[in-house]
Scaffold this active site. Structure first.
Site, short mmCIF file in Angstrom:
data_model
loop_
_atom_site.label_atom_id
_atom_site.label_comp_id
_atom_site.label_asym_id
_atom_site.label_seq_id
_atom_site.Cartn_x
_atom_site.Cartn_y
_atom_site.Cartn_z
N ASN A 110 0.86 -1.18 -0.05
CA ASN A 110 0.06 0.04 -0.07
C ASN A 110 0.99 1.37 -0.08
OD1 ASN A 110 -0.47 1.92 2.47
ND2 ASN A 110 0.19 0.13 3.44
N PHE A 114 -1.83 8.04 4.03
CA PHE A 114 -2.50 8.77 5.51
C PHE A 114 -3.80 9.50 4.78
CE2 PHE A 114 1.21 9.59 8.40
CZ PHE A 114 1.54 8.41 8.63
N SER A 173 5.36 5.25 8.82
CA SER A 173 4.79 5.00 7.32
C SER A 173 5.75 5.33 6.32
CB SER A 173 3.55 5.92 7.36
OG SER A 173 3.13 6.09 6.00
N ASN A 175 4.90 6.02 3.24
CA ASN A 175 4.24 6.62 2.31
C ASN A 175 3.87 8.17 2.49
OD1 ASN A 175 3.86 4.24 0.84
ND2 ASN A 175 2.14 3.73 2.36
N THR A 176 4.60 8.79 3.43
CA THR A 176 4.38 10.41 3.58
C THR A 176 5.82 10.57 3.62
OG1 THR A 176 2.41 10.46 5.02
CG2 THR A 176 4.14 12.28 5.23
N LYS A 214 5.60 3.60 16.97
CA LYS A 214 5.68 2.49 15.99
C LYS A 214 6.75 2.77 15.18
CE LYS A 214 2.54 0.23 12.90
NZ LYS A 214 1.12 -0.19 12.28
N ASN A 243 5.99 -1.25 11.47
CA ASN A 243 5.08 -1.09 10.34
C ASN A 243 5.54 -2.02 8.74
OD1 ASN A 243 3.44 0.83 8.54
ND2 ASN A 243 3.75 2.21 9.97
C1 LIG Z 1 -3.78 -1.09 3.70
C2 LIG Z 1 -3.00 -0.79 4.75
C3 LIG Z 1 -2.73 0.42 5.46
C4 LIG Z 1 -2.21 0.70 6.61
N1 LIG Z 1 -2.34 2.12 7.19
C5 LIG Z 1 -1.78 2.22 8.44
C6 LIG Z 1 -1.66 3.46 8.93
O1 LIG Z 1 -2.33 4.43 8.61
N2 LIG Z 1 -0.85 3.63 9.92
C7 LIG Z 1 -0.18 2.70 10.52
O2 LIG Z 1 0.62 2.74 11.65
N3 LIG Z 1 0.08 1.43 9.62
C8 LIG Z 1 -0.68 1.07 8.77
N4 LIG Z 1 -0.66 0.06 8.35
C9 LIG Z 1 0.46 -1.09 8.60
C10 LIG Z 1 -0.19 -1.96 9.72
O3 LIG Z 1 -0.86 -1.31 10.72
C11 LIG Z 1 0.55 -2.99 10.12
O4 LIG Z 1 1.85 -2.41 10.72
C12 LIG Z 1 1.46 -3.89 8.84
O5 LIG Z 1 0.53 -4.12 7.75
C13 LIG Z 1 2.04 -5.36 9.34
O6 LIG Z 1 0.92 -6.17 9.74
P1 LIG Z 1 0.23 -7.34 8.80
O7 LIG Z 1 1.05 -7.95 8.15
O8 LIG Z 1 -0.54 -7.77 9.78
O9 LIG Z 1 -0.67 -6.32 7.91
C14 LIG Z 1 -1.36 -0.34 6.86
C15 LIG Z 1 -1.30 -1.67 6.56
C16 LIG Z 1 -2.06 -1.64 5.18
C17 LIG Z 1 -2.06 -3.01 4.72
#
Ligand SMILES: Cc1cc2nc3c(=O)[nH]c(=O)nc-3n(C[C@H](O)[C@H](O)[C@H](O)COP(=O)(O)O)c2cc1C
Length: 364
Positions: A110, A114, A173, A175-176, A214, A243
């Site tokens: 992704n 934000f 993140s 992406n910022t 985080k 993350n």
């Molecule tokens: C579509 C998507 C959006 C995410 N948005 C955020 C976010 O806004 N803030 C954040 O701290 N992590 C975000 N994450 C990261 C997740 O919180 C997590 O740290 C990461 O996906 C690893 O866990 P997983 O393998 O179980 O998905 C996002 C992950 C995905 C897949």
């Protein structure tokens, strides 16, 4: 019943564009009656950061960015839900498409950036559910065009003071642009000083709200030394590791998709995130508890995270591939593991493999 609904809806959701599927899932959770999951086994309860979690499985940030459905998710069996990332002002995020499934790898990339409704709208939703109970953490970040990113975090802590069970300071993140620079020693020290100061300001009305940090799984180990050192010095209550990753493991099968820019999550993240968790655990020396995130999709991966150093767990991508039933499955596997090991809580398993994991060769 939950399983039935889940099995029915998943193939349909997977046929849609990933972002449309996500929007539909949120809508379904908002408008459809949700059956309450059965009560948690007492042995799964976890005490951390002064809070009592009914079970250790949390929903990771990013699924319910705008706090639209935290109570439905709690009813479905999560022990806690983290909403956000929320920025002070609403923003639309990056242009679509910005969310990609790597089906053969059970991963997701992704680069949402934000996208969220902004602090005022999300705050109003959390005020409306204030008396509903359950642990709802608020994950905070800076606006992309903010002239003072540190100020954004401090302001958000004040705004959400009375509705957040805990705060997550998201500096990880990918992406910022430039956000991850806030993990560098001096910048992080300034940021955490401001954040802790803001937390002190709200103490009278909110009590001592836990503040977690985080981090990215892409930090170098010398950088991790600094990050953990600063977090300990500033009295942070815990860390979330971690993350999404900007790296692309050589084992990925969806090679074309893997070239998309953004953060990779899910099964291909598991090894790296678990290694970073163990590395963080040995550096934290029990100064604070850790939340393990990244690629948890089964009882076995959940137990591996706990043994690598996680007191609590979070997941997101497993919902895409395994559905909501994965939460119940992990909880029963954890209960069975406790019985088998004649243990009466998960606490005695936390970090027992951490040192051994840090001696393994680096996951590629
Ligand atoms: C579509 C998507 C959006 C995410 N948005 C955020 C976010 O806004 N803030 C954040 O701290 N992590 C975000 N994450 C990261 C997740 O919180 C997590 O740290 C990461 O996906 C690893 O866990 P997983 O393998 O179980 O998905 C996002 C992950 C995905 C897949």
């Amino acid at each position: 019943m939950i399983g039935f609904f889940d099995r029915l809806s998943r193939p349909f959701l997977r046929a849609l564009d990933p972002e449309d599927a996500h929007a539909l899932a949120i809508k379904a959770l908002r408008y459809m009656p949700v059956v309450r999951a059965s009560a948690d086994d007492d042995a799964l309860a976890v005490r951390a950061f002064g809070l009592k979690f009914p079970n250790p499985i949390g929903l990771a940030a990013g699924f319910d960015k705008n706090a639209q459905v935290p109570d439905a998710l709690l009813r479905l069996g999560f022990g806690f839900v983290e909403v956000g990332t929320i920025t002070p002002r609403a923003q639309t995020g990056n242009p679509r498409p910005r969310l990609f499934r790597l089906d053969a790898d059970q991963g997701v990339i992704n680069r949402l950036g934000f996208n969220n409704d902004g602090a005022a709208a999300v705050h109003a939703r959390l005020v409306a559910r204030r008396n509903a109970g359950g642990i709802v953490g608020v994950n905070i970040g800076a606006n992309r065009d903010s002239p003072d990113r540190t100020e954004d975090y401090a302001r958000l802590i004040e705004t959400f003071s009375t509705v957040a069970s805990y705060f997550t300071v998201n500096v990880s993140s990918p992406n910022t642009p430039g956000l991850r620079d806030l993990q560098q020693g001096k910048a992080l020290d300034d940021l955490l000083a401001r954040v802790i100061d803001a937390r002190e300001k709200i103490r009278q009305r909110a009590g001592l709200t836990p503040v977690l940090l985080k981090i990215a799984p892409d930090l170098t180990l010398p950088d991790l030394d600094d990050v953990v050192g600063v977090a300990r010095k500033r009295g942070i209550d815990g860390m979330i590791v971690g993350n999404t990753t900007i790296s692309r493991p050589g084992s990925l099968r969806e090679r074309d998709r893997a070239r998309e820019q953004g953060g990779l999550s899910g099964r291909p993240l598991f090894k790296l995130a678990t290694r970073m968790l163990a590395e963080t655990f040995v550096r934290a020396e029990n100064a604070f508890p850790l939340i393990g995130v990244g690629g948890i999709d089964s009882g076995a991966t959940a137990i591996a995270k706990i043994k690598a150093g996680a007191t609590l767990l979070q997941l997101y991508t497993a919902l895409v591939y395994r559905g909501i039933g994965v939460v119940t499955e992990i909880k029963s596997d954890l209960t069975a593991a406790l019985k088998r090991g004649h243990r009466n809580s998960l606490a005695s398993m936390v970090g027992i493999d951490a040192a051994a994991i840090t001696a393994e060769s680096w996951p590629g």
